[in-house]
Design a protein around this motif. Structure first.
Motif, PDB file in Angstrom:
ATOM      1  N   TYR A  20     -14.365 -15.013   0.344  1.00  7.31           N
ATOM      2  CA  TYR A  20     -14.867 -13.690  -0.013  1.00  7.31           C
ATOM      3  C   TYR A  20     -15.368 -13.656  -1.461  1.00  7.31           C
ATOM      4  CZ  TYR A  20     -13.385 -11.341   4.280  1.00  7.31           C
ATOM      5  OH  TYR A  20     -13.259 -10.926   5.576  1.00  7.31           O
ATOM      6  N   GLU A  21     -14.660 -14.365  -2.343  1.00  9.03           N
ATOM      7  CA  GLU A  21     -15.077 -14.413  -3.750  1.00  9.03           C
ATOM      8  C   GLU A  21     -16.437 -15.084  -3.895  1.00  9.03           C
ATOM      9  OE1 GLU A  21     -11.932 -16.423  -5.732  1.00  9.03           O
ATOM     10  OE2 GLU A  21     -10.608 -14.650  -5.836  1.00  9.03           O
ATOM     11  N   LYS A  22     -16.620 -16.189  -3.133  1.00 13.39           N
ATOM     12  CA  LYS A  22     -17.879 -16.918  -3.226  1.00 13.39           C
ATOM     13  C   LYS A  22     -19.035 -16.136  -2.592  1.00 13.39           C
ATOM     14  CE  LYS A  22     -15.566 -21.411  -3.267  1.00 13.39           C
ATOM     15  NZ  LYS A  22     -15.940 -21.775  -4.643  1.00 13.39           N
ATOM     16  N   ILE A  23     -18.729 -15.422  -1.492  1.00 17.36           N
ATOM     17  CA  ILE A  23     -19.758 -14.604  -0.846  1.00 17.36           C
ATOM     18  C   ILE A  23     -20.261 -13.532  -1.819  1.00 17.36           C
ATOM     19  CG2 ILE A  23     -20.135 -12.812   0.918  1.00 17.36           C
ATOM     20  CD1 ILE A  23     -18.373 -14.485   2.796  1.00 17.36           C
TER      21      ILE A  23
ATOM     22  N   ALA B 245     -24.240 -24.329   1.757  1.00 18.32           N
ATOM     23  CA  ALA B 245     -23.251 -24.731   2.765  1.00 18.32           C
ATOM     24  C   ALA B 245     -22.527 -23.508   3.338  1.00 18.32           C
ATOM     25  CB  ALA B 245     -22.240 -25.695   2.144  1.00 18.32           C
ATOM     26  N   ILE B 246     -22.152 -22.573   2.473  1.00 11.98           N
ATOM     27  CA  ILE B 246     -21.469 -21.359   2.936  1.00 11.98           C
ATOM     28  C   ILE B 246     -22.392 -20.536   3.819  1.00 11.98           C
ATOM     29  CG2 ILE B 246     -20.467 -19.156   2.186  1.00 11.98           C
ATOM     30  CD1 ILE B 246     -19.524 -20.613  -0.360  1.00 11.98           C
ATOM     31  N   GLU B 247     -23.650 -20.380   3.397  1.00 13.30           N
ATOM     32  CA  GLU B 247     -24.608 -19.596   4.172  1.00 13.30           C
ATOM     33  C   GLU B 247     -24.845 -20.229   5.532  1.00 13.30           C
ATOM     34  OE1 GLU B 247     -28.725 -17.305   3.115  1.00 13.30           O
ATOM     35  OE2 GLU B 247     -28.644 -19.440   2.631  1.00 13.30           O
ATOM     36  N   LYS B 248     -24.978 -21.544   5.574  1.00 15.89           N
ATOM     37  CA  LYS B 248     -25.217 -22.261   6.833  1.00 15.89           C
ATOM     38  C   LYS B 248     -24.031 -22.095   7.780  1.00 15.89           C
ATOM     39  CE  LYS B 248     -26.545 -26.878   8.485  1.00 15.89           C
ATOM     40  NZ  LYS B 248     -25.376 -27.148   9.348  1.00 15.89           N
ATOM     41  N   SER B 249     -22.825 -22.207   7.238  1.00 16.79           N
ATOM     42  CA  SER B 249     -21.621 -22.062   8.061  1.00 16.79           C
ATOM     43  C   SER B 249     -21.470 -20.641   8.593  1.00 16.79           C
ATOM     44  CB  SER B 249     -20.387 -22.461   7.245  1.00 16.79           C
ATOM     45  OG  SER B 249     -19.223 -22.426   8.044  1.00 16.79           O
ATOM     46  N   LEU B 250     -21.807 -19.650   7.766  1.00 15.25           N
ATOM     47  CA  LEU B 250     -21.740 -18.254   8.203  1.00 15.25           C
ATOM     48  C   LEU B 250     -22.710 -17.992   9.352  1.00 15.25           C
ATOM     49  CD1 LEU B 250     -21.482 -16.405   4.775  1.00 15.25           C
ATOM     50  CD2 LEU B 250     -19.826 -16.207   6.643  1.00 15.25           C
ATOM     51  N   ILE B 251     -23.906 -18.581   9.257  1.00 12.77           N
ATOM     52  CA  ILE B 251     -24.895 -18.412  10.327  1.00 12.77           C
ATOM     53  C   ILE B 251     -24.409 -19.058  11.611  1.00 12.77           C
ATOM     54  CG2 ILE B 251     -27.231 -19.059  11.072  1.00 12.77           C
ATOM     55  CD1 ILE B 251     -28.092 -18.803   8.122  1.00 12.77           C
TER      56      ILE B 251
ATOM     57  N   PHE C 207     -25.139 -26.043 -12.041  1.00 14.91           N
ATOM     58  CA  PHE C 207     -26.076 -25.174 -11.333  1.00 14.91           C
ATOM     59  C   PHE C 207     -26.455 -25.771  -9.988  1.00 14.91           C
ATOM     60  CE2 PHE C 207     -29.090 -21.750 -11.199  1.00 14.91           C
ATOM     61  CZ  PHE C 207     -30.132 -22.232 -10.432  1.00 14.91           C
ATOM     62  N   MET C 208     -26.749 -27.075  -9.966  1.00 11.95           N
ATOM     63  CA  MET C 208     -27.149 -27.717  -8.718  1.00 11.95           C
ATOM     64  C   MET C 208     -26.011 -27.721  -7.705  1.00 11.95           C
ATOM     65  SD  MET C 208     -29.646 -30.848  -9.902  1.00 11.95           S
ATOM     66  CE  MET C 208     -28.629 -31.479 -11.241  1.00 11.95           C
ATOM     67  N   LEU C 209     -24.768 -27.945  -8.172  1.00  7.94           N
ATOM     68  CA  LEU C 209     -23.614 -27.933  -7.272  1.00  7.94           C
ATOM     69  C   LEU C 209     -23.388 -26.543  -6.689  1.00  7.94           C
ATOM     70  CD1 LEU C 209     -21.111 -30.216  -9.241  1.00  7.94           C
ATOM     71  CD2 LEU C 209     -22.319 -30.766  -7.123  1.00  7.94           C
ATOM     72  N   GLU C 210     -23.622 -25.524  -7.497  1.00  5.32           N
ATOM     73  CA  GLU C 210     -23.475 -24.153  -7.013  1.00  5.32           C
ATOM     74  C   GLU C 210     -24.505 -23.835  -5.942  1.00  5.32           C
ATOM     75  OE1 GLU C 210     -21.585 -21.819 -10.883  1.00  5.32           O
ATOM     76  OE2 GLU C 210     -23.740 -21.756 -10.489  1.00  5.32           O
TER      77      GLU C 210
ATOM     78  N   LYS D 111     -15.930 -14.758   9.238  1.00  2.00           N
ATOM     79  CA  LYS D 111     -15.464 -15.323   7.966  1.00  2.00           C
ATOM     80  C   LYS D 111     -14.207 -16.169   8.136  1.00  2.00           C
ATOM     81  CE  LYS D 111     -17.693 -11.651   5.300  1.00  2.00           C
ATOM     82  NZ  LYS D 111     -18.417 -11.102   6.458  1.00  2.00           N
ATOM     83  N   ARG D 112     -13.374 -15.842   9.121  1.00  2.00           N
ATOM     84  CA  ARG D 112     -12.167 -16.648   9.339  1.00  2.00           C
ATOM     85  C   ARG D 112     -12.540 -18.058   9.792  1.00  2.00           C
ATOM     86  NH1 ARG D 112      -9.282 -18.293  13.432  1.00  2.00           N
ATOM     87  NH2 ARG D 112     -10.530 -17.127  14.946  1.00  2.00           N
ATOM     88  N   LYS D 113     -13.454 -18.168  10.774  1.00  2.00           N
ATOM     89  CA  LYS D 113     -13.911 -19.478  11.240  1.00  2.00           C
ATOM     90  C   LYS D 113     -14.644 -20.235  10.137  1.00  2.00           C
ATOM     91  CE  LYS D 113     -14.456 -18.393  16.179  1.00  2.00           C
ATOM     92  NZ  LYS D 113     -15.435 -18.310  17.290  1.00  2.00           N
ATOM     93  N   THR D 114     -15.461 -19.482   9.361  1.00  2.00           N
ATOM     94  CA  THR D 114     -16.218 -20.117   8.273  1.00  2.00           C
ATOM     95  C   THR D 114     -15.286 -20.715   7.237  1.00  2.00           C
ATOM     96  OG1 THR D 114     -18.084 -18.597   8.566  1.00  2.00           O
ATOM     97  CG2 THR D 114     -17.913 -19.708   6.449  1.00  2.00           C
ATOM     98  N   ALA D 115     -14.254 -19.978   6.844  1.00  2.00           N
ATOM     99  CA  ALA D 115     -13.281 -20.473   5.859  1.00  2.00           C
ATOM    100  C   ALA D 115     -12.565 -21.718   6.384  1.00  2.00           C
ATOM    101  CB  ALA D 115     -12.278 -19.383   5.518  1.00  2.00           C
TER     102      ALA D 115
END
Length: 467
Positions: free
Chosen positions: A457-460, A430-436, A421-424, A442-446
């Motif tokens: 996309y699956e994680k989003i 991390a994904i949210e921060k990178s998207l911002i 749970f904590m790792l998730e 999404k290409r740059k974020t990936a």
């Protein structure tokens, strides 16, 4: 009237009563005239005579049309129909007159006419006074609601999320009914706010909402608080007795918060009140009829409590006529920014601080957090931030608690200690921060995260990060 009771009065009594009637007839504010069935004047008080420029001796015995201009008294005795609030012009003045036939043994034997308002200006003055009193009454009602914290409406329930809109629409729909309502939801979701909004939108809204927290009152005092007591009902009872919450809520609404905490013996008494619409005060000898609507609220699962015999099934169904489930804050995260804007305005005014906004990083941290305490917890966090703000004029990360700004601590506060749970939570952050940082690209974020776009996309979708 004297004839009706003549056997009970002596001659002296009758003379006293007659004198009293005469005195009342003369000193009463209204102008009065009495005619017989032919329309001849039998009585006219001094005020009316003075206005007409005559005397009682001159007026009595004359036909009413000879004395009073534009009169209809002779018509009333002929038709037997009363005339109320008629405008009559006498000596250049427009007056408000009432004419009522006097009937005995189904036969009209005369009529009485009264002038309450001597001219329309006087009527207008009275109307203005009544209007002022009505406005004052409305003002004091509003102030009473404010003092009791009951002036909330549906406009005070902030949010645009689909889940909240559905709940508000349901609450508005049932507000004007007489049915009892059961509000369900976690602690801090705003059940009290909903109760106040429902009450104020109902036909009972002109009366104050009576609130009682069933968990905050000791069991031994609960009955007297709910139903009241008579003088001398028990040792220490205040002189004159005391009305209970149900009596105070007569013609209004009573809000029973934390209803699940009500002891079983009190549940039985509450059921009786709902079924019979009457209460018995402690130490009282007779019942009192009441007209109330009940809004109950709980953050517990009453159905499970019914199964475990901790809550009466019959009471549950009496309260659960209309059930409204208020969504938690984490179920409507799109409302968080709106609520924060509202709270910034509120605390800026209350605390006299010039704060205009919240930084994107701070808002992002608040959006990530799980809010187990819901809106109440969010309000406490914003109030805490206001106490720490100096000259920044905005809420920044350093003004927020560490358990909110640190994603690992945030994960731990959600009552889950599993490593997965904590790792998730860290991955989601991390994904949210990178998207911002990449403005949602999404290409740059990936590429920055070192994962495929398919995986991103699956994680989003999994973390509900639609940006």
């Amino acid at each position: 009237m004297i004839d009706q009771y003549k056997e009970y009065f002596s001659l002296e009594d009758k003379e006293v009563l007659l004198e009293m009637y005469k005195t009342i007839f003369e000193i009463i504010y209204n102008w009065i005239v009495v005619v017989d069935k032919e329309g001849y004047i039998k009585m006219m008080n001094k005020g009316y005579c003075d206005f007409l420029g005559t005397t009682e001796e001159e007026a009595i015995g004359k036909h009413v049309t000879e004395v009073i201009e534009n009169t209809r008294m002779h018509i009333v005795v002929r038709t037997g129909n009363r005339e109320i609030g008629d405008v009559q012009q006498i000596r250049g003045n427009k007056m408000i007159a009432d004419r009522i036939p006097i009937i005995k043994n189904r036969e009209v034997i005369g009529a009485v006419g009264t002038v309450l308002f001597k001219d329309l200006v006087e009527l207008d003055t009275y109307a203005k006074r009544v209007n002022v009193m009505e406005k004052e009454l409305e003002f004091y009602k509003k102030e009473l609601k404010k003092a009791l914290g009951n002036d909330n409406t549906f406009d005070h329930i902030i949010g645009i999320s689909q889940s909240l809109r559905k709940v508000k629409e349901l609450a508005k729909q049932v507000a004007n009914t007489k049915s009892n309502i059961l509000l369900l939801g976690e602690s801090g979701t705003g059940k009290g706010l909903f109760a106040s909004a429902i009450h104020n939108s109902s036909l009972r809204g002109e009366y104050p909402l009576i609130k009682i927290n069933c968990a905050a009152i000791p069991n031994e005092l609960l009955e007297s608080e709910l139903f009241g007591y008579e003088q001398g009902a028990f040792t220490g009872a205040q002189k004159g007795g005391k009305p209970g919450k149900f009596e105070l809520a007569n013609k209004s609404t009573i809000f029973l918060d934390e209803i699940a905490e009500l002891p079983l013996n009190m549940q039985a008494k509450l059921l009786k009140v709902i079924q019979e619409r009457e209460i018995d005060k402690i130490g009282g000898t007779k019942t009192q009829k009441i007209d109330i609507r009940i809004i109950a609220a709980t953050n517990q699962n009453l159905e499970e409590m019914v199964k475990k015999k901790l809550f009466r099934e019959d009471l549950y169904y009496r309260l659960n006529v209309v059930s409204i489930k208020i969504p938690s804050l984490r179920e409507r995260k799109e409302d968080i920014s709106l609520i924060i804007k509202h709270l910034i305005k509120k605390f800026s005014k209350e605390m006299d601080k010039f704060v205009t906004e919240i930084t994107p990083a701070s808002l992002s941290a608040l959006m990530r957090y799980g809010w187990p305490g819901n809106i109440r917890e969010l309000e406490n966090v914003i109030e805490r931030a206001f106490n720490l703000i100096d000259k920044e004029a905005m809420i920044m990360l350093q003004h927020l608690p560490l358990y909110i700004t640190n994603p690992l601590n945030s994960a731990i506060t959600k009552n889950s200690k599993t490593l997965k749970f904590m790792l998730e939570e860290i991955e989601k952050h991390a994904i949210e921060k990178s998207l911002i940082e990449n403005d949602g690209n999404k290409r740059k974020t990936a590429k920055d995260l070192g994962i495929s776009r398919t995986s991103l996309y699956e994680k989003i979708e999994r973390y509900d990060l639609d940006m």
